[in-house]
Design an enzyme around this catalytic site. Sequence first.
Site, PDB file in Angstrom:
ATOM      1  N   HIS A  81       0.842  -1.217   0.000  1.00  0.00           N
ATOM      2  CA  HIS A  81       0.000   0.000   0.000  1.00  0.00           C
ATOM      3  C   HIS A  81       0.869   1.257   0.000  1.00  0.00           C
ATOM      4  CE1 HIS A  81      -3.255  -2.797   1.216  1.00  0.00           C
ATOM      5  NE2 HIS A  81      -2.313  -3.290   2.020  1.00  0.00           N
TER       6      HIS A  81
ATOM      7  N   SER B   3      14.291  21.679 -16.863  1.00  0.00           N
ATOM      8  CA  SER B   3      13.070  22.443 -17.095  1.00  0.00           C
ATOM      9  C   SER B   3      13.423  23.726 -17.826  1.00  0.00           C
ATOM     10  CB  SER B   3      12.414  22.754 -15.748  1.00  0.00           C
ATOM     11  OG  SER B   3      11.555  23.859 -15.876  1.00  0.00           O
TER      12      SER B   3
ATOM     13  N   LYS C 112      15.572  22.126 -11.806  1.00  0.00           N
ATOM     14  CA  LYS C 112      14.930  20.825 -12.033  1.00  0.00           C
ATOM     15  C   LYS C 112      15.836  19.793 -12.715  1.00  0.00           C
ATOM     16  CE  LYS C 112      11.310  19.645 -11.208  1.00  0.00           C
ATOM     17  NZ  LYS C 112       9.973  19.841 -11.767  1.00  0.00           N
TER      18      LYS C 112
ATOM     19  N   ASN D 152      14.667  16.109 -14.081  1.00  0.00           N
ATOM     20  CA  ASN D 152      13.435  15.317 -14.159  1.00  0.00           C
ATOM     21  C   ASN D 152      13.655  13.907 -14.709  1.00  0.00           C
ATOM     22  OD1 ASN D 152      11.870  17.462 -13.199  1.00  0.00           O
ATOM     23  ND2 ASN D 152      11.663  18.327 -15.262  1.00  0.00           N
TER      24      ASN D 152
ATOM     25  N   GLU E 144       9.257   8.412 -17.275  1.00  0.00           N
ATOM     26  CA  GLU E 144       7.874   8.844 -17.536  1.00  0.00           C
ATOM     27  C   GLU E 144       7.449   8.517 -18.968  1.00  0.00           C
ATOM     28  OE1 GLU E 144       7.284  12.657 -14.664  1.00  0.00           O
ATOM     29  OE2 GLU E 144       8.704  12.874 -16.282  1.00  0.00           O
TER      30      GLU E 144
ATOM     31  N   TYR F 276      -9.759 -14.995 -45.370  1.00  0.00           N
ATOM     32  CA  TYR F 276      -9.021 -13.738 -45.419  1.00  0.00           C
ATOM     33  C   TYR F 276      -9.969 -12.572 -45.682  1.00  0.00           C
ATOM     34  CZ  TYR F 276      -5.766 -10.063 -46.728  1.00  0.00           C
ATOM     35  OH  TYR F 276      -5.091  -8.876 -46.773  1.00  0.00           O
TER      36      TYR F 276
ATOM     37  N   GLN G 138      -4.953  -6.606 -43.314  1.00  0.00           N
ATOM     38  CA  GLN G 138      -3.739  -5.868 -43.706  1.00  0.00           C
ATOM     39  C   GLN G 138      -3.333  -4.878 -42.615  1.00  0.00           C
ATOM     40  OE1 GLN G 138      -3.063  -4.516 -47.819  1.00  0.00           O
ATOM     41  NE2 GLN G 138      -3.244  -2.438 -47.029  1.00  0.00           N
TER      42      GLN G 138
ATOM     43  N   LYS H 275      -0.361  -5.204 -39.342  1.00  0.00           N
ATOM     44  CA  LYS H 275       1.072  -4.925 -39.252  1.00  0.00           C
ATOM     45  C   LYS H 275       1.366  -3.592 -38.587  1.00  0.00           C
ATOM     46  CE  LYS H 275       0.961  -6.336 -43.474  1.00  0.00           C
ATOM     47  NZ  LYS H 275      -0.153  -7.272 -43.235  1.00  0.00           N
TER      48      LYS H 275
END
Length: 501
Positions: free
Chosen positions: A190, A311, A317, A319, A324, A351, A356, A359
């Site tokens: 938790h 930043s 900063k 980061n 992320e 088919y 098609q 892919k």
Amino acid sequence: MNRSSDREHIEGEKRSAVSRAAPSHAVAAQSSASHAPLWHGRFTEGPDADAVAFETSIHVDSRMAADDIRGSRAHAAMLGRTGIIPESEAAAIAEELQKIAGELERGELEIDTSAEDIHSFIEGILTDRLGDAGRRVHTGRSRNDQIALDERLYLRRAIPALQRELLGLLKTLTAIASEHTETLLSGYTHLQRAQPVTLAHHLCAWCWMLTRDSGRLSDALSRRRTSPLGAGALAGSGLPLDRKSAADELGFSGVTENSLDTVADRDYCIEITAALSILMTHLSRFCEEIVLWATEEFGFIRLSEKWSTGSSIMPQKKNPDFAELIRGRTGRVYGDLIALLTLMKGLPLSYNRDMQEDKQSLFDAYDTALSCVTVFDSMIASVSWNTERMAASCTGGHANATDLADYLVRKGMPFRTAHGVAASAVRYCVDNGINLEDMPLEELRARSPLIDGDIFEKLTPAACVAARDLPGGPNPARVREQLAALNTFIAETERSLPPAE
Ligand code: ARG
């Protein structure tokens, strides 16, 4: 605007709307096609340029050029062996296809993006160069079994390449872990401090997830060891093809059992993208932890400057953008999976051209997962681990309360009663702002006379970790067993993968 420029403008808008709907490279298909479509004989009119731009798949399937050529060589050789086409022409086809493969690899032959797909392009070149022999390569074959073959051949080399990257990441993680079997760290449930573990134990947990990812990829491939060649458009062929010998030549274990299923099946695309989605779930969760651990609040790790960003406004900063971005790209791979499932869900046998579109999703999921594994490996390898902060996380949260209860259990107290004693001790510590290991012995004994002075040595984080001496537990010797098992997995998987092509 006069009427004619008005009309030109509208036509131009319409055309660019079609191009926008079609993938970007398809725009080139608006230029005059150098080869007519393979099926033009039935038609009196050529296709509309917008129609061609909309339906082409060459910008996506050209990555399978080498696989397409490999499949065609095996097919032509089989046609020669069985006498369906003259042996001399089969040999000429095989030789020319080999040349084409070399020219494509060296960049001497450019893929014509006005072709309908990679199959049409290769057959077109072959026919330009060999005339009638080239016109024989598609004997007894359809693009429907051809694409099923190309995808298998492509995945057979692409998936092991990804697995090799995964093994590289596993090696990085196990190397870090082997240096930290004694590095204490709070385990969490938790996201609350729970019980002490070690950094090695924690990193091994991520490793086991990655071993399952590699296993799932092998598993998905294992169900595609049979050759689709000879399934034709949907109902096989009336010509005496030798499916088995073509399959042998391509390294398949046999041939597919049902021609309709063969050309209608895209389970392997879904299975692999599902396996990639689960892999991305793991990377994403790990990245979430990296983001947390790199905060001032946790401070367990420092990301290298090479794998951080700054930043544009806040000069201080640093980061964790790469973690992320990997977390973010996970959504994209899930999207590919949903696209594939949705693509297939309403298709009748056999088919259908919808297929098609498989892919685009499959390759996107593959490319995304591959780059995320590679970047994650470099990022995690450059992390500095703040072992003091980690050790500090083991104290102050009463993470040794279970060990106090276990101490009483060893002295014969029922666990539920012991839990109550330890809980009462924790309550005392919370009220008095002290740690469990600093509680006066008489306060402990007031809660249970079974508690003696030896309790304090049992409550240190190192003792809590050492006590958990079961298979799979954080005791350093047990974690070294895990590391040995992981190294065996890495070595065995490495041995089982085909050599890189
Ligand atoms: N490009 C198609 C695909 O990727 C294969 C060609 C089959 N086309 C056809 N009209 N039957 O699925």
